[in-house]
Design an enzyme around this catalytic site. Structure first.
Site, PDB file in Angstrom:
ATOM      1  N   LYS A  13       5.050  -9.615  -4.466  1.00 61.24           N
ATOM      2  CA  LYS A  13       5.578  -9.944  -5.802  1.00 61.24           C
ATOM      3  C   LYS A  13       7.101  -9.868  -5.830  1.00 61.24           C
ATOM      4  O   LYS A  13       7.762 -10.741  -6.382  1.00 61.24           O
ATOM      5  CB  LYS A  13       4.999  -8.994  -6.860  1.00 61.24           C
ATOM      6  CG  LYS A  13       3.516  -9.049  -7.036  1.00 61.24           C
ATOM      7  CD  LYS A  13       3.069  -8.243  -8.241  1.00 61.24           C
ATOM      8  CE  LYS A  13       3.478  -6.775  -8.160  1.00 61.24           C
ATOM      9  NZ  LYS A  13       2.874  -6.089  -6.996  1.00 61.24           N
ATOM     10  N   ARG A  88       0.046  -3.895 -18.274  1.00 64.64           N
ATOM     11  CA  ARG A  88      -0.859  -3.181 -17.369  1.00 64.64           C
ATOM     12  C   ARG A  88      -2.228  -2.949 -17.997  1.00 64.64           C
ATOM     13  O   ARG A  88      -3.163  -2.564 -17.312  1.00 64.64           O
ATOM     14  CB  ARG A  88      -0.250  -1.835 -16.961  1.00 64.64           C
ATOM     15  CG  ARG A  88       0.977  -1.939 -16.076  1.00 64.64           C
ATOM     16  CD  ARG A  88       1.471  -0.560 -15.690  1.00 64.64           C
ATOM     17  NE  ARG A  88       2.690  -0.597 -14.913  1.00 64.64           N
ATOM     18  CZ  ARG A  88       2.750  -0.726 -13.595  1.00 64.64           C
ATOM     19  NH1 ARG A  88       1.620  -0.836 -12.912  1.00 64.64           N
ATOM     20  NH2 ARG A  88       3.897  -0.748 -12.955  1.00 64.64           N
ATOM     21  N   ARG A 127       4.107  -2.149   9.270  1.00 65.89           N
ATOM     22  CA  ARG A 127       5.439  -2.616   8.866  1.00 65.89           C
ATOM     23  C   ARG A 127       6.511  -1.554   9.107  1.00 65.89           C
ATOM     24  O   ARG A 127       6.306  -0.376   8.845  1.00 65.89           O
ATOM     25  CB  ARG A 127       5.387  -2.986   7.380  1.00 65.89           C
ATOM     26  CG  ARG A 127       6.677  -3.536   6.806  1.00 65.89           C
ATOM     27  CD  ARG A 127       6.462  -3.999   5.379  1.00 65.89           C
ATOM     28  NE  ARG A 127       6.081  -2.923   4.473  1.00 65.89           N
ATOM     29  CZ  ARG A 127       5.797  -3.090   3.195  1.00 65.89           C
ATOM     30  NH1 ARG A 127       5.822  -4.306   2.675  1.00 65.89           N
ATOM     31  NH2 ARG A 127       5.472  -2.058   2.428  1.00 65.89           N
ATOM     32  N   ARG A 161       8.209   3.386   5.617  1.00 64.57           N
ATOM     33  CA  ARG A 161       8.047   4.070   4.334  1.00 64.57           C
ATOM     34  C   ARG A 161       7.000   5.165   4.464  1.00 64.57           C
ATOM     35  O   ARG A 161       5.979   4.997   5.141  1.00 64.57           O
ATOM     36  CB  ARG A 161       7.595   3.080   3.255  1.00 64.57           C
ATOM     37  CG  ARG A 161       8.727   2.304   2.635  1.00 64.57           C
ATOM     38  CD  ARG A 161       8.251   1.381   1.541  1.00 64.57           C
ATOM     39  NE  ARG A 161       7.312   1.979   0.607  1.00 64.57           N
ATOM     40  CZ  ARG A 161       6.938   1.412  -0.541  1.00 64.57           C
ATOM     41  NH1 ARG A 161       7.413   0.238  -0.857  1.00 64.57           N
ATOM     42  NH2 ARG A 161       6.081   2.004  -1.342  1.00 64.57           N
ATOM     43  N   ARG A 172      -3.441   3.386  -3.612  1.00 65.97           N
ATOM     44  CA  ARG A 172      -2.631   2.513  -4.462  1.00 65.97           C
ATOM     45  C   ARG A 172      -3.399   1.244  -4.831  1.00 65.97           C
ATOM     46  O   ARG A 172      -3.311   0.757  -5.961  1.00 65.97           O
ATOM     47  CB  ARG A 172      -1.325   2.160  -3.745  1.00 65.97           C
ATOM     48  CG  ARG A 172      -0.329   3.316  -3.685  1.00 65.97           C
ATOM     49  CD  ARG A 172       0.625   3.218  -2.513  1.00 65.97           C
ATOM     50  NE  ARG A 172       1.451   2.017  -2.528  1.00 65.97           N
ATOM     51  CZ  ARG A 172       2.075   1.550  -1.448  1.00 65.97           C
ATOM     52  NH1 ARG A 172       1.935   2.148  -0.282  1.00 65.97           N
ATOM     53  NH2 ARG A 172       2.831   0.475  -1.543  1.00 65.97           N
TER      54      ARG A 172
END
Length: 215
Positions: A13, A88, A127, A161, A172
């Site tokens: 996004k 949301r 990643r 991260r 998540r």
């Protein structure tokens, strides 16, 4: 064009929103950014936000809608708005619809960057980025040519991260689906929902979104 971008963590996004800002002149309205800015603005609304946040309470939908209303007033002459992180809930979706109607605006589309969970887990957990220049790599699909050294700038400051691990990502994802599934049905029923493959190559995702915006 006024649109909502929906998508799971890691669906892209942020990348696509930045692209629309740069190429279409749209404004990205992130509720998190707006709340942080309001808190230090000194305005009447900002003072309300600061008081609520200082008490450790959640900012009410009424306040968030108020901030969005102010932002829409200042953004009316631009290429449109991307709603990021809002709505949301179904109540927030209703409130946003009412606000847009009051201001004589329309929601032109809701774009869901849909992903396959397993492929997304592979994408995110592999990643890593260069802390110096920001180049993004992947253990399997895009490793550095020399292990531990950035191809672009030669830095050895390669970082992951802390929450880019499978357990954290699945939590998540579950939180996202719990909150967002009702919105997907809501906007589908209104005929506003457009689904784009969020795991396609970045250029293909960009082209698919551009096609939606052209109508």
């Amino acid at each position: 064009m006024n649109i909502i971008l929906l998508g799971a963590p890691g669906a892209g996004k942020g990348t696509q929103a930045r692209n629309l800002v740069e190429k279409k002149g749209m404004i990205q309205l992130s509720t998190g950014d707006m709340l942080r800015a309001a808190r230090t603005s000194g305005t009447e609304m900002g003072i309300r936000v600061a008081e609520v946040m200082d008490r450790g309470e959640l900012v009410t939908d009424e306040i968030v809608i108020g901030l969005i209303g102010e932002a829409l007033d200042s953004a009316s002459a631009t290429g449109g708005v991307i709603f990021d992180g809002f709505p949301r809930t179904l109540a927030q979706a209703d409130a946003l619809g009412e606000l847009l109607e009051e201001k004589g605006l329309a929601l032109d589309g809701v774009i869901e960057l849909r992903v396959d969970d397993e492929a997304l887990v592979d994408r995110i957990t592999g990643r890593f980025t260069c802390g110096n220049c920001g180049e993004v790599y992947h253990d399997r699909t895009k490793p550095t040519k020399v292990p531990g050294v950035c191809d672009v700038c030669g830095s050895t400051d390669l970082q992951r991260r802390g929450d880019d691990n499978e357990e954290s990502l699945r939590q998540r994802l579950m939180e996202y689906y719990k909150k967002t599934s009702p919105l997907i049905g809501y906007y589908h029923a209104k005929g506003s929902l457009h689904v784009v493959d969020g795991l396609a190559p970045m250029a293909e995702v960009e082209a698919a979104i551009a096609s939606v915006l052209k109508g």
